[in-house]
Design a protein around this motif. Structure first.
Motif, PDB file in Angstrom:
ATOM      1  N   LEU A 177      22.249  -9.264  56.645  1.00  0.00           N
ATOM      2  CA  LEU A 177      21.486  -9.356  55.404  1.00  0.00           C
ATOM      3  C   LEU A 177      19.997  -9.221  55.681  1.00  0.00           C
ATOM      4  O   LEU A 177      19.540  -9.383  56.815  1.00  0.00           O
ATOM      5  N   SER A 178      19.231  -8.941  54.622  1.00  0.00           N
ATOM      6  CA  SER A 178      17.819  -8.596  54.793  1.00  0.00           C
ATOM      7  C   SER A 178      16.868  -9.771  54.650  1.00  0.00           C
ATOM      8  O   SER A 178      15.788  -9.763  55.233  1.00  0.00           O
ATOM      9  N   TYR A 179      17.251 -10.776  53.845  1.00  0.00           N
ATOM     10  CA  TYR A 179      16.308 -11.866  53.616  1.00  0.00           C
ATOM     11  C   TYR A 179      17.017 -13.136  53.180  1.00  0.00           C
ATOM     12  O   TYR A 179      18.164 -13.122  52.720  1.00  0.00           O
ATOM     13  N   THR A 180      16.309 -14.243  53.322  1.00  0.00           N
ATOM     14  CA  THR A 180      16.687 -15.517  52.738  1.00  0.00           C
ATOM     15  C   THR A 180      15.403 -16.159  52.220  1.00  0.00           C
ATOM     16  O   THR A 180      14.331 -15.553  52.253  1.00  0.00           O
ATOM     17  N   SER A 181      15.488 -17.389  51.727  1.00  0.00           N
ATOM     18  CA  SER A 181      14.291 -18.043  51.204  1.00  0.00           C
ATOM     19  C   SER A 181      14.443 -19.546  51.274  1.00  0.00           C
ATOM     20  O   SER A 181      15.550 -20.078  51.424  1.00  0.00           O
ATOM     21  N   ASP A 182      13.302 -20.239  51.178  1.00  0.00           N
ATOM     22  CA  ASP A 182      13.258 -21.689  51.026  1.00  0.00           C
ATOM     23  C   ASP A 182      12.273 -21.982  49.890  1.00  0.00           C
ATOM     24  O   ASP A 182      11.789 -21.052  49.239  1.00  0.00           O
ATOM     25  N   PRO A 183      11.958 -23.248  49.604  1.00  0.00           N
ATOM     26  CA  PRO A 183      11.076 -23.497  48.447  1.00  0.00           C
ATOM     27  C   PRO A 183       9.687 -22.891  48.544  1.00  0.00           C
ATOM     28  O   PRO A 183       9.020 -22.730  47.514  1.00  0.00           O
ATOM     29  N   HIS A 184       9.232 -22.552  49.742  1.00  0.00           N
ATOM     30  CA  HIS A 184       7.846 -22.112  49.911  1.00  0.00           C
ATOM     31  C   HIS A 184       7.698 -20.685  50.415  1.00  0.00           C
ATOM     32  O   HIS A 184       6.606 -20.124  50.338  1.00  0.00           O
ATOM     33  N   HIS A 185       8.757 -20.092  50.944  1.00  0.00           N
ATOM     34  CA  HIS A 185       8.639 -18.787  51.579  1.00  0.00           C
ATOM     35  C   HIS A 185       9.864 -17.915  51.313  1.00  0.00           C
ATOM     36  O   HIS A 185      10.973 -18.422  51.096  1.00  0.00           O
ATOM     37  N   LEU A 186       9.653 -16.609  51.377  1.00  0.00           N
ATOM     38  CA  LEU A 186      10.711 -15.658  51.649  1.00  0.00           C
ATOM     39  C   LEU A 186      10.753 -15.443  53.157  1.00  0.00           C
ATOM     40  O   LEU A 186       9.705 -15.461  53.814  1.00  0.00           O
ATOM     41  N   LEU A 240      14.920 -11.299  57.507  1.00  0.00           N
ATOM     42  CA  LEU A 240      15.901 -11.400  58.581  1.00  0.00           C
ATOM     43  C   LEU A 240      15.889 -10.106  59.401  1.00  0.00           C
ATOM     44  O   LEU A 240      15.521  -9.062  58.895  1.00  0.00           O
ATOM     45  N   PRO A 241      16.255 -10.188  60.690  1.00  0.00           N
ATOM     46  CA  PRO A 241      16.853 -11.332  61.371  1.00  0.00           C
ATOM     47  C   PRO A 241      15.874 -12.298  62.023  1.00  0.00           C
ATOM     48  O   PRO A 241      16.300 -13.303  62.586  1.00  0.00           O
ATOM     49  N   LYS A 242      14.580 -12.028  61.957  1.00  0.00           N
ATOM     50  CA  LYS A 242      13.616 -12.846  62.704  1.00  0.00           C
ATOM     51  C   LYS A 242      13.097 -14.046  61.917  1.00  0.00           C
ATOM     52  O   LYS A 242      12.291 -14.813  62.438  1.00  0.00           O
ATOM     53  N   PHE A 243      13.512 -14.208  60.671  1.00  0.00           N
ATOM     54  CA  PHE A 243      13.009 -15.268  59.811  1.00  0.00           C
ATOM     55  C   PHE A 243      11.483 -15.194  59.672  1.00  0.00           C
ATOM     56  O   PHE A 243      10.781 -16.197  59.660  1.00  0.00           O
ATOM     57  N   THR A 244      10.972 -13.980  59.558  1.00  0.00           N
ATOM     58  CA  THR A 244       9.544 -13.778  59.328  1.00  0.00           C
ATOM     59  C   THR A 244       9.173 -14.331  57.954  1.00  0.00           C
ATOM     60  O   THR A 244       9.754 -13.943  56.938  1.00  0.00           O
ATOM     61  N   ALA A 245       8.213 -15.270  57.919  1.00  0.00           N
ATOM     62  CA  ALA A 245       7.902 -15.999  56.687  1.00  0.00           C
ATOM     63  C   ALA A 245       6.832 -15.279  55.874  1.00  0.00           C
ATOM     64  O   ALA A 245       5.808 -14.829  56.410  1.00  0.00           O
ATOM     65  N   LYS A 278      13.591  -9.980  43.888  1.00  0.00           N
ATOM     66  CA  LYS A 278      13.258 -10.234  45.292  1.00  0.00           C
ATOM     67  C   LYS A 278      13.384  -8.964  46.126  1.00  0.00           C
ATOM     68  O   LYS A 278      12.484  -8.630  46.911  1.00  0.00           O
ATOM     69  N   SER A 279      14.494  -8.266  45.981  1.00  0.00           N
ATOM     70  CA  SER A 279      14.712  -7.080  46.818  1.00  0.00           C
ATOM     71  C   SER A 279      13.700  -5.989  46.514  1.00  0.00           C
ATOM     72  O   SER A 279      13.212  -5.313  47.436  1.00  0.00           O
ATOM     73  N   ALA A 280      13.341  -5.808  45.233  1.00  0.00           N
ATOM     74  CA  ALA A 280      12.350  -4.783  44.889  1.00  0.00           C
ATOM     75  C   ALA A 280      10.990  -5.134  45.462  1.00  0.00           C
ATOM     76  O   ALA A 280      10.271  -4.276  45.988  1.00  0.00           O
ATOM     77  N   TRP A 281      10.621  -6.410  45.388  1.00  0.00           N
ATOM     78  CA  TRP A 281       9.330  -6.825  45.927  1.00  0.00           C
ATOM     79  C   TRP A 281       9.301  -6.631  47.439  1.00  0.00           C
ATOM     80  O   TRP A 281       8.314  -6.127  47.994  1.00  0.00           O
ATOM     81  N   LEU A 282      10.371  -7.021  48.115  1.00  0.00           N
ATOM     82  CA  LEU A 282      10.398  -6.888  49.575  1.00  0.00           C
ATOM     83  C   LEU A 282      10.395  -5.419  49.999  1.00  0.00           C
ATOM     84  O   LEU A 282       9.778  -5.067  51.003  1.00  0.00           O
TER      85      LEU A 282
END
Length: 254
Positions: free
Chosen positions: A151-160, A163-168, A239-243
């Motif tokens: 997968l390409s991304y995940t998120s938490d309350p403060h960041h997108l 993946l795979p490096k969890f670049t914030a 999210k996907s369009a922004w990324l």
């Protein structure tokens, strides 16, 4: 990125929560083309397997056709693991939330549920790029599973997180706790404070939940905040369009 944008994100999307969201979605649609990210749970609380709700799935097909995005949001969206054994775990799993599904899974179990979710999306021909853990909670095993998920991304309350490096990437989220009057009042204060602090930030997220839709005060606030941010010049994007736009931006050499 100099353009200021917003993401309208619907959490806990499932057949039994659609009745909560439907009036709000209709009100948003009446404002014009506002793409949304729908955080879809494949089998919400073990009682909403999507394959058994063809009408609901057709509605999601239509949302994709309108430019919305579907995001994998856990699999069952409930903490069905063995009971907590430590005080911190008890707090996280019994006070903070009962729905931290990926907070308790080891890497193998987390990867298995991710693959089941991906397979469901594939059966329905739903594009899939992102995953959001229920309650935004990931343990180390789940993080390792996401790294291997493709997968390409995940998120938490403060960041997108890319993946795979969890670049914030900084992306604060408005979110409410709407289960009581005092929680709704506090959420209003915190949201207004965040709106002031984030007024010049490139990206903000509106993280809606079904319980928010069950109270006039919180439901009205979300619609009013969305309209205010749009009037202030923010562009709505999934999210996907922004990324995708973010990754296309030229990068300066390190």
């Amino acid at each position: 990125m100099v353009e200021r944008t917003l993401m309208l994100v619907l959490h806990d999307v499932a057949p039994e929560t659609w009745r909560d969201y439907q009036p709000l979605v209709e009100a948003v649609d009446a404002l014009g083309h506002i793409p949304m990210s729908w955080l879809v749970v494949p089998d919400f609380h073990h009682r909403n397997p999507l394959d058994k709700f063809p009408g609901f799935c057709r509605m999601l097909d239509q949302r994709i056709a309108c430019g919305d995005e579907l995001v994998l949001h856990g699999y069952f969206h409930c903490d069905d693991g063995p009971g907590p054994r430590t005080l911190p775990d008890w707090f996280m799993r019994r006070i903070y939330t009962h729905e931290g599904e990926f907070y308790v899974l080891n890497e193998t179990a987390a990867l298995e549920r991710l693959e089941l979710g991906k397979a469901l999306f594939q059966r329905h021909d739903w594009p899939l790029q992102g995953f959001v853990a229920p309650a935004w909670l990931l343990n180390e095993g789940a993080r390792q599973a996401l790294i291997k998920s493709g997968l390409s991304y995940t998120s938490d309350p403060h960041h997108l997180h890319l993946l795979p490096k969890f670049t914030a990437i900084k992306a604060p989220s408005f979110v409410w706790s709407a289960r009581s009057n005092w929680r709704r009042g506090l959420s209003w204060l915190l949201s207004e404070n965040l709106a002031w602090r984030c007024r010049q930030m490139p990206l903000v997220r509106l993280g809606l939940h079904p319980v928010d839709m069950r109270h006039d005060f919180s439901r009205t606030y979300w619609l009013e905040l969305l309209q205010r941010l749009l009037a202030d010049g923010r562009r709505p994007m999934t999210k996907s369009a922004w990324l995708r736009q973010y990754l296309e931006q030229p990068r300066s050499a390190a």
